[in-house]
Design a protein around this motif. Structure first.
Motif, short mmCIF file in Angstrom:
data_model
loop_
_atom_site.label_atom_id
_atom_site.label_comp_id
_atom_site.label_asym_id
_atom_site.label_seq_id
_atom_site.Cartn_x
_atom_site.Cartn_y
_atom_site.Cartn_z
N PRO A 101 30.10 11.99 12.33
CA PRO A 101 28.96 10.84 13.48
C PRO A 101 27.64 10.97 12.49
CG PRO A 101 30.01 12.16 14.38
CD PRO A 101 30.31 12.93 13.48
N GLU A 102 26.73 12.07 12.41
CA GLU A 102 25.68 12.13 11.86
C GLU A 102 25.68 11.56 10.52
OE1 GLU A 102 26.50 14.83 14.57
OE2 GLU A 102 27.24 14.68 12.98
N ALA A 103 26.54 11.37 9.50
CA ALA A 103 26.96 10.76 8.85
C ALA A 103 26.28 9.74 8.28
CB ALA A 103 27.86 11.89 7.53
N ALA A 104 27.89 9.00 9.13
CA ALA A 104 27.75 6.94 9.26
C ALA A 104 26.63 7.20 9.95
CB ALA A 104 29.21 7.53 10.40
N GLU A 105 25.67 7.35 11.08
CA GLU A 105 24.66 6.92 11.47
C GLU A 105 23.67 6.75 10.04
OE1 GLU A 105 23.00 9.06 14.93
OE2 GLU A 105 25.15 8.26 16.52
N GLN A 106 23.44 8.03 9.38
CA GLN A 106 22.58 7.73 8.00
C GLN A 106 22.68 7.01 6.99
OE1 GLN A 106 21.67 12.67 8.09
NE2 GLN A 106 19.91 11.33 7.30
N TRP A 107 23.80 7.00 6.93
CA TRP A 107 24.40 6.87 5.60
C TRP A 107 25.65 5.78 5.07
CZ3 TRP A 107 24.17 12.20 4.78
CH2 TRP A 107 22.76 13.03 5.04
N GLY A 108 25.75 5.63 6.08
CA GLY A 108 26.99 4.90 6.63
C GLY A 108 28.45 5.35 5.77
N LEU A 147 25.18 -3.09 8.43
CA LEU A 147 26.41 -3.50 8.85
C LEU A 147 27.58 -2.38 8.11
CD1 LEU A 147 28.87 -5.71 9.77
CD2 LEU A 147 28.96 -6.19 7.89
N GLU A 148 27.11 -1.61 7.30
CA GLU A 148 28.01 -0.36 6.71
C GLU A 148 27.85 0.91 8.08
OE1 GLU A 148 28.31 2.48 3.06
OE2 GLU A 148 27.43 0.41 2.41
N ARG A 149 26.59 0.90 8.01
CA ARG A 149 26.36 1.45 9.05
C ARG A 149 27.65 1.58 10.39
NH1 ARG A 149 19.96 2.20 7.80
NH2 ARG A 149 19.79 4.18 6.82
N ALA A 150 27.56 0.82 11.29
CA ALA A 150 27.80 0.22 11.82
C ALA A 150 29.51 0.80 12.65
CB ALA A 150 27.52 -0.83 12.92
N MET A 151 29.37 -0.30 11.16
CA MET A 151 31.19 0.27 11.20
C MET A 151 31.38 1.45 10.76
SD MET A 151 33.82 -2.01 8.56
CE MET A 151 35.51 -1.90 7.74
N ALA A 152 30.65 2.58 10.19
CA ALA A 152 30.89 3.78 10.17
C ALA A 152 30.85 4.58 11.26
CB ALA A 152 30.00 4.12 8.21
N VAL A 153 30.04 4.19 11.85
CA VAL A 153 29.79 5.19 13.11
C VAL A 153 31.13 4.79 13.99
CG1 VAL A 153 29.56 4.46 15.47
CG2 VAL A 153 27.70 4.69 13.26
N ASP A 154 31.47 3.58 14.20
CA ASP A 154 32.91 3.02 14.13
C ASP A 154 34.05 4.54 14.10
OD1 ASP A 154 32.09 1.77 16.18
OD2 ASP A 154 32.33 -0.68 15.33
N PHE A 155 34.02 4.43 12.66
CA PHE A 155 35.33 4.79 11.81
C PHE A 155 34.67 5.95 11.96
CE2 PHE A 155 37.93 2.55 8.88
CZ PHE A 155 36.92 1.38 9.13
N ALA A 156 33.90 6.87 12.36
CA ALA A 156 33.63 8.09 12.78
C ALA A 156 33.90 8.76 13.55
CB ALA A 156 31.89 8.64 12.30
N ALA A 157 33.97 7.96 14.52
CA ALA A 157 34.24 7.59 16.33
C ALA A 157 36.01 8.23 16.61
CB ALA A 157 33.91 7.18 17.76
N CYS A 158 36.11 7.28 15.93
CA CYS A 158 37.85 7.32 15.88
C CYS A 158 38.29 8.49 15.25
CB CYS A 158 38.78 6.36 15.06
SG CYS A 158 38.81 4.66 16.23
N GLY A 159 37.57 9.23 14.05
CA GLY A 159 37.96 10.73 13.01
C GLY A 159 37.94 11.82 14.02
N GLN A 160 36.69 11.91 15.15
CA GLN A 160 36.41 12.73 16.45
C GLN A 160 37.88 12.74 17.83
OE1 GLN A 160 33.84 15.34 15.71
NE2 GLN A 160 34.14 13.98 13.92
N GLU A 161 37.80 10.99 17.78
CA GLU A 161 37.97 11.38 19.03
C GLU A 161 40.30 11.82 18.83
OE1 GLU A 161 40.26 7.67 21.65
OE2 GLU A 161 38.69 7.18 21.11
N THR A 162 40.20 11.52 17.14
CA THR A 162 41.96 12.11 16.88
C THR A 162 41.60 12.57 16.40
OG1 THR A 162 42.04 11.12 14.61
CG2 THR A 162 42.59 9.16 16.10
#
Length: 377
Positions: free
Chosen positions: A112-119, A317-332
């Motif tokens: 999640p931290e990397a997604a917010e910073q760098w997508g 846009l890349e960051r926002a989408m990466a945040v969603d991917f990161a959240a799914c990575g944590q949830e699953t």
């Protein structure tokens, strides 16, 4: 305008080909044989990967001392201007600063931290679109995360060499290689790459190592200065299929999570990297993709109708989408499963050659010490 670089996961420090024979397919919950994924595997992977990094640093030190010994030989022969391509700095030691995950397929499942910073880091392939913005983004931490060491780019400066006469260049080449230079009206004097080793190159090798190390490849042999690190024998593996097979349950859950998060049409795939490069690249540099498209013919989800037209907008846009991917990575649990599974594969690859890697470093250190003594004479 430079063309974007197709994003691929580097091969170095991944699992060995031998791993493919020892591991069978299965989900993360199954034991495919070999090292079991988990915190213990991560700790062992980090330890082994440090040995690999140490061997890279040793290789850099060897290159440096080889060049110093060779230059002394050439200067004793009266040559003070040297052919730059033969004396370039080695930078293997800059690779792998991110640790054992350096080559792991985690770009599509960032923290999640990397997604917010760098997508997802796709923007690192398109820095030429907005060099000022990219320069601010490429902090030391970002360079480590995406394995982008801050090194000189482009060919070496040959201005001093080019200012020398053809006769000087030909004499230098003969003194360094031991063989007469090949002359050309178009290119000037060039080394004869088919000649046996000689000159100051051979003198340098004999001074440091005793004799050249012969490398066999495709039925041919050629001389090298020394035996390469044993780690190099397992640094050509980049297939993520085995890891994907281990994680089929988590990947299915991850894909379902993406769909529920509004990202229908996105799937992780066997290489654990969906077409993010093509998707965001089409926004970062639409002209390139309109002209060349994607030569691999990969199906890419449609771009949004209101796709941003500037680097900063696409990055948001890349960051926002990466945040969603990161959240799914944590949830699953996929992110953790990738980290632990990759660690287990790396251990299976490098543990069998640990003793040889350590012995190689000790052997090369003895050569380094002897070369240092020679240079101090």
């Amino acid at each position: 305008m430079p063309a974007p670089t197709r994003l691929r996961f580097p091969a170095a420090a991944a699992a060995a080909a031998a791993l493919l024979a020892s591991c069978s397919s299965g989900s993360a919950a199954e034991d495919p044989g070999g090292t079991a994924p988990g915190p213990g595997a991560i700790a062992e992977a980090e330890r082994l990967y440090q040995i690999v990094n140490d061997s890279r640093a040793t290789t850099d030190e060897l290159t440096d001392i080889e060049q110093r010994v060779a230059k002394r030989c050439m200067e004793d022969e009266g040559f003070t201007v040297h052919y730059p391509p033969y004396f370039q700095e080695s930078a293997f030691g800059t690779y792998g600063a991110a640790g054992y995950l350096t080559d792991a397929p985690v770009r599509a499942v960032p923290t999640p931290e990397a997604a917010e910073q760098w997508g997802f880091g796709v923007w690192t392939e398109f820095t030429y679109v907005d060099e000022d913005a990219a320069a601010e983004l490429l902090t030391p931490e970002a360079r480590i995360a995406f394995n982008l060491p801050d090194l000189p780019t482009g060919p070496p400066d040959t201005s001093e060499w080019d200012a020398e006469s053809d006769a000087y260049q030909a004499d230098w080449i003969k003194a360094y290689t031991g063989a007469p230079a090949i002359t050309s009206d178009l290119k000037g004097p060039e080394p004869d790459t088919t000649a046996p080793p000689g000159g100051c190159w051979l003198a340098m090798v004999e001074t440091i190592y005793g004799e050249p190390y012969m490398i066999e490849s495709d039925g041919e042999s050629y001389p090298a200065t020394h035996r390469p690190s044993p780690a190099s024998t397992v640094e050509d593996f980049e297939d993520t299929g085995e890891l994907s097979a281990r994680l089929d349950g988590e990947i299915a859950d991850f894909d379902a999570c993406l769909a529920e998060s509004g990202h229908e049409g996105w799937e992780l795939g066997d290489d654990l990297y969906p077409p993010l490069w093509q998707y965001f690249g089409g926004m970062y540099d639409p002209a390139y993709f309109e002209e060349y498209g994607d030569e691999e013919g990969i199906e890419v989800p449609d771009l949004p109708d209101d796709a941003p037209a500037d680097f900063a907008g696409v990055l948001d846009l890349e960051r926002a989408m990466a945040v969603d991917f990161a959240a799914c990575g944590q949830e699953t649990g996929l992110r953790q499963a990738v980290e632990e599974g990759w660690a287990a594969m790396l251990v299976d690859a490098f543990a069998p050659i640990e003793a040889d890697m350590t012995a190689w470093q000790e052997e090369m250190q003895a050569h380094l010490d002897a070369a240092q003594d020679y240079l101090q004479e």
